[in-house]
Write a protein that holds these residues in place. Structure first.
Motif, mmCIF file in Angstrom:
data_model
loop_
_atom_site.group_PDB
_atom_site.id
_atom_site.type_symbol
_atom_site.label_atom_id
_atom_site.label_comp_id
_atom_site.label_asym_id
_atom_site.label_seq_id
_atom_site.Cartn_x
_atom_site.Cartn_y
_atom_site.Cartn_z
ATOM 1 N N ARG B 8 0.886 -1.247 0.098
ATOM 2 C CA ARG B 8 0.151 -0.020 -0.033
ATOM 3 C C ARG B 8 0.923 1.094 0.055
ATOM 4 N NH1 ARG B 8 -3.459 -1.984 3.316
ATOM 5 N NH2 ARG B 8 -2.407 -1.278 5.112
ATOM 6 N N LEU B 9 1.782 1.075 0.863
ATOM 7 C CA LEU B 9 2.763 2.294 0.719
ATOM 8 C C LEU B 9 3.661 2.638 -0.362
ATOM 9 C CD1 LEU B 9 4.285 2.050 4.465
ATOM 10 C CD2 LEU B 9 3.016 3.905 3.639
ATOM 11 N N LEU B 10 3.941 1.520 -1.227
ATOM 12 C CA LEU B 10 4.695 1.503 -2.183
ATOM 13 C C LEU B 10 3.873 2.188 -3.279
ATOM 14 C CD1 LEU B 10 7.219 0.934 -3.929
ATOM 15 C CD2 LEU B 10 6.584 -1.415 -4.381
ATOM 16 N N ALA B 11 2.488 1.752 -3.337
ATOM 17 C CA ALA B 11 1.520 2.063 -4.438
ATOM 18 C C ALA B 11 1.426 3.801 -4.255
ATOM 19 C CB ALA B 11 0.248 1.331 -4.383
ATOM 20 N N ARG B 12 1.406 4.071 -3.140
ATOM 21 C CA ARG B 12 0.747 5.666 -2.732
ATOM 22 C C ARG B 12 2.374 6.335 -3.037
ATOM 23 N NH1 ARG B 12 -0.592 5.710 3.163
ATOM 24 N NH2 ARG B 12 0.418 8.014 3.192
ATOM 25 N N ALA B 13 3.484 5.912 -2.835
ATOM 26 C CA ALA B 13 4.691 6.417 -3.262
ATOM 27 C C ALA B 13 5.063 6.491 -4.458
ATOM 28 C CB ALA B 13 5.867 5.676 -2.386
ATOM 29 N N GLN B 14 4.692 5.338 -5.462
ATOM 30 C CA GLN B 14 4.867 5.555 -6.545
ATOM 31 C C GLN B 14 3.852 6.627 -7.442
ATOM 32 O OE1 GLN B 14 3.854 1.263 -7.370
ATOM 33 N NE2 GLN B 14 6.037 1.030 -7.863
ATOM 34 N N ARG B 15 2.712 6.951 -6.566
ATOM 35 C CA ARG B 15 1.752 8.099 -7.173
ATOM 36 C C ARG B 15 2.378 9.419 -6.822
ATOM 37 N NH1 ARG B 15 -2.362 4.261 -5.976
ATOM 38 N NH2 ARG B 15 -2.603 5.184 -3.670
ATOM 39 N N ASP B 17 3.478 10.326 -3.422
ATOM 40 C CA ASP B 17 3.381 10.593 -2.101
ATOM 41 C C ASP B 17 4.616 10.416 -1.418
ATOM 42 O OD1 ASP B 17 1.042 9.477 0.701
ATOM 43 O OD2 ASP B 17 2.612 10.927 0.683
ATOM 44 N N MET B 18 5.232 11.581 -1.045
ATOM 45 C CA MET B 18 6.405 11.506 -0.470
ATOM 46 C C MET B 18 6.553 10.891 1.161
ATOM 47 S SD MET B 18 9.067 12.279 -2.544
ATOM 48 C CE MET B 18 10.321 12.457 -1.407
ATOM 49 N N LEU B 19 5.147 11.045 1.818
ATOM 50 C CA LEU B 19 5.171 10.784 3.347
ATOM 51 C C LEU B 19 5.254 9.144 3.176
ATOM 52 C CD1 LEU B 19 2.621 13.232 4.597
ATOM 53 C CD2 LEU B 19 5.179 12.951 5.316
ATOM 54 N N ALA B 20 4.586 8.646 2.084
ATOM 55 C CA ALA B 20 4.333 7.028 2.013
ATOM 56 C C ALA B 20 5.911 6.479 1.664
ATOM 57 C CB ALA B 20 3.792 6.708 0.749
ATOM 58 N N PHE B 21 6.673 7.396 1.012
ATOM 59 C CA PHE B 21 8.105 6.982 0.690
ATOM 60 C C PHE B 21 9.074 6.949 2.117
ATOM 61 C CE2 PHE B 21 11.727 5.804 -1.818
ATOM 62 C CZ PHE B 21 12.943 6.528 -1.462
ATOM 63 N N GLU B 22 8.625 7.890 2.650
ATOM 64 C CA GLU B 22 9.477 7.998 4.031
ATOM 65 C C GLU B 22 9.110 7.164 5.037
ATOM 66 O OE1 GLU B 22 8.790 11.832 6.169
ATOM 67 O OE2 GLU B 22 10.244 11.221 7.820
ATOM 68 N N SER B 23 7.614 6.473 5.015
ATOM 69 C CA SER B 23 7.669 5.339 5.548
ATOM 70 C C SER B 23 8.111 4.104 5.407
ATOM 71 C CB SER B 23 5.911 5.179 5.561
ATOM 72 O OG SER B 23 5.212 6.286 6.008
ATOM 73 N N LEU B 24 8.068 3.948 4.064
ATOM 74 C CA LEU B 24 9.118 2.878 3.465
ATOM 75 C C LEU B 24 10.563 2.727 4.133
ATOM 76 C CD1 LEU B 24 7.829 2.723 -0.194
ATOM 77 C CD2 LEU B 24 7.359 0.946 1.656
#
Lengths: 236, 196
Positions: B8-15, B17-24
């Motif tokens: 889920r985080l990866l999908a958001r980061a690919q769209r 979302d930098m916060l999702a990438f930070e979570s990863l």
């Protein structure tokens, strides 16, 4: 079952002594402690690098593979169903189970005007074969081209067959037939149908009595045409 | 589940979302750093390699797939960066003696502390003698207890190749440690009261 297989594959690698040695070597290493600020440092590095994500775009590889597979399948279907316009007609090609045996093509002289007509085409004489040329005898008139009529022969270049010959009537002499057969043979030879050409030559030789007779008949035909011309001139 | 959360985080980061990438990053940075540190034996260099690993992950975000996890891709990149750094540095990386000296404050006697420190230094020095991929193989298998499939994925080889590397590295490391410490370390699977 899978876990058992995996365990068996690594069973010979197990070494608790070595594991303990390595754990001891890195035990309580402060460098390995979780550093709270590390994530921030990494994110700053990412933003400072100026790197932007590369857009994945359309995945061409699966599309190319799918297209190639479909094209291959279509080509196989076309070949299997025999939908291609190309057929192999080589005389030496082996016959398939369903193919009819190759029959000799009838000798064809298509659209050849009757020799007795008054319109004798004026075509340049082609060199006569040596067996037709007798020492001391004159060569046939250049205007007569019963022997040399390859230009007037029409044959289907798309296939190796030639059309059926004109029916032999009482008006046609064996000499004419022989000449027609000879020319048909030359046409088939030029088209690449060597078997048909050979048969035509054979038939021509069989039909024609002698070279002398051939020359004599051609001279006779020339005389006939001259008489017709004179008649036309006197009537007008 | 971690896998679905990561996906889920990866999908958001690919769209975007930098916060999702930070979570990863938060999810995997410790493991990546540990792997780098054990490979190059230097915390500063391990930090640099970790940062560069995530920069590359950000660059290739569009092609990352969480099947089952992106951590194998991260470790593979970190591995290659670490090996490159070792090659630039030479075959004998430095052992951080300061860090080693701060260990084990709770040991029984000072002599025990010295002995323990020496053993650690020797083992880590012997680890440095191994080829980088052999080092990674033996650390992932015996210290991190990873499967041969994971090791094969990180080392970009087959499972048989990974097993062969682990086997070779294990024998070589033991031979080096025995030569340094003068102790007879058995090659068989003997336990000394400790569980693997």
């Amino acid at each position: 079952m899978l876990n058992k297989q995996i365990d068996e594959s690594t069973h010979d690698l197990r070494d608790p002594m070595l594991s303990a040695l390595l754990r001891e070597a890195f035990a309580d290493d402060p460098a390995l402690a979780d550093a709270p600020g590390r994530t921030d440092r990494i994110m700053r590095s990412v933003l400072a690098s100026g790197v932007r994500p590369v857009r994945s775009g359309f995945r061409w590889a699966p599309f190319a593979w799918a297209t190639g597979a479909v094209a291959m399948a279509a080509a196989v279907v076309v070949v299997v169903l025999g939908l291609t316009p190309f057929t192999i007609n080589h005389p030496a090609a082996p016959l398939s189970a369903n193919a009819t045996p190759h029959t000799h093509s009838p000798i064809v002289v298509a659209n050849t005007p009757p020799i007795t007509s008054s319109t004798i085409p004026n075509v340049e004489e082609k060199p006569q074969p040596s067996w037709m040329r007798q020492p001391g005898t004159s060569v046939a008139s250049p205007s007569y081209n019963a022997v040399t009529q390859p230009q007037r022969l029409e044959h289907n270049t798309a296939s190796t067959r030639v059309r059926p010959p004109a029916p032999v009537t009482a008006e046609n002499s064996t000499t004419v037939v022989a000449a027609s057969l000879y020319e048909a043979g030359r046409a088939a030879d030029a088209a690449g149908d060597h078997e048909t050409a050979y048969n035509a030559y054979q038939a021509s030789y069989t039909v024609s009595p002698t070279p002398d007779a051939l020359l004599a008949s051609s001279q006779a035909l020339e005389d006939m045409s001259q008489q017709e011309l004179a008649l036309d001139a006197s009537s007008s | 589940m971690l896998g679905s959360e990561e996906a889920r985080l990866l999908a958001r980061a690919q769209r975007g979302d930098m916060l999702a990438f930070e979570s990863l990053v938060q999810m995997h940075q410790q493991r990546v750093f540990t792997h780098c540190y054990r490979l190059v034996n230097n915390s500063a260099e391990a930090e640099d390699i970790s940062a560069e690993t995530f920069v590359r992950a950000f660059q290739h975000l569009g092609s990352l797939r969480a099947n089952p996890s992106i951590v194998h891709w991260l470790l593979r990149v970190a591995n290659n960066l670490g090996i490159s750094m070792l090659r630039k540095r030479g075959t004998r990386p430095t052992v951080e003696l300061d860090a080693v000296e701060e260990m084990r404050d709770g040991a029984a006697t000072p002599e025990d502390q010295v002995v323990e420190r020496q053993r650690r230094e020797v083992v880590r020095h012997c680890l440095d003698q191994l080829a980088p991929k052999e080092r990674v193989a033996v650390l992932m298998f015996y210290l991190e207890e990873r499967s041969l499939e994971e090791i094969a994925h990180v080392l970009e080889c087959g499972v048989a190749g990974a097993k062969s590397r682990v086997h070779r590295a294990r024998h070589r490391l033991k031979a080096l440690v025995m030569a340094e410490l003068g102790e007879d370390i058995p090659l068989g699977a003997e336990e000394r009261g400790e569980r693997c």
